[in-house]
Design an enzyme around this catalytic site. Sequence first.
Site, PDB file in Angstrom:
ATOM      1  N   HIS A 156       0.725  -1.263   0.100  1.00 25.03           N
ATOM      2  CA  HIS A 156      -0.034  -0.112  -0.016  1.00 25.03           C
ATOM      3  C   HIS A 156       0.839   1.160   0.043  1.00 25.03           C
ATOM      4  O   HIS A 156       0.376   2.449   0.274  1.00 25.03           O
ATOM      5  CB  HIS A 156      -0.795   0.130   1.290  1.00 25.03           C
TER       6      HIS A 156
HETATM    7  S1  FES Z   1       1.614  -0.542   3.330  1.00 24.59           S
HETATM    8 FE1  FES Z   1       0.113  -1.832   3.857  1.00 24.59          FE
HETATM    9  S2  FES Z   1       1.258  -3.758   4.377  1.00 24.59           S
HETATM   10 FE2  FES Z   1       2.846  -2.242   4.020  1.00 24.59          FE
END
Ligand code: FES
Length: 191
Positions: A156
Site C-alpha cells: 500500500h
Molecule cells: S503498506 Fe500496507 S502492508 Fe505495507
Amino acid sequence: MADMGGAASANSATEMLEDGVRRRDWIHIAALSTAGVGAASVLIPLVTQMAPSADVLAESTTDIDVSAIQPGQSIKAVFRKQPLFVKRLTPEEIAAAKKDDSANMRDPATLAQRTKEGHEDILVTMGVCTHLGCVPLGAAEGENKGDFGGYFCPCHGSHYDVAGRIRKGPAPLNLMVPEYNFTTDSVIRVG
Ligand code: FES
C-alpha cells in the site's frame, strides 16, 4: 369467564410451547457445543505435535555474523519464523539518519535509539510492514528503497527511511527493532 379461562389456558399453552421450544433449543445448542469442544480437543493435539510450542518459539534466539555485510548492504534472515533485516549503513546514510532525527515523524525515534552504542552502522529490524504485515522491499540489491532510501512496502506504499522509520504511507509505526545484543564485535544474538 369461559373466555378468560380459555385465554388463560391458551397463554399457559403458549408459555409451555415457548418453554418447550427454549428447552429444545438449549439441548440442541448444548449438544453442538459439546461436539465443538470434542472436535477441538481432537484437533489441538494434532496441530501442537506439528509445530514448536509457543514457549520454545518465544525463547528461541538467532545468531547472525554481521562481519560480511558491506556498507550499504542488507541481509534477510529469519527470526521466530518472521523475516528479519540486518543492514550496515554507509557513513552518508548515518549522517542522513542523524540529520533527520529531529524531523517531524509519525513514530519519532533517533538513530541512536534504534541501534546499539558503538554499532550505529548496524540496523536490525523485523522485515514486516507495520501496516498490514507485508514484507517491505529494499533489503536485496536493486530493490526499490522508497523515497527515503530505506525500505518500501509495495502493498500500500509505505516508505521507511535508512533507519527503518516510517516517513510516508499508511504504516503507523517504524519497522520494529527486536531485542538483540552483540555477543562479539561481529555477531549479534537476536531474541
Ligand atoms: S503498506 Fe500496507 S502492508 Fe505495507
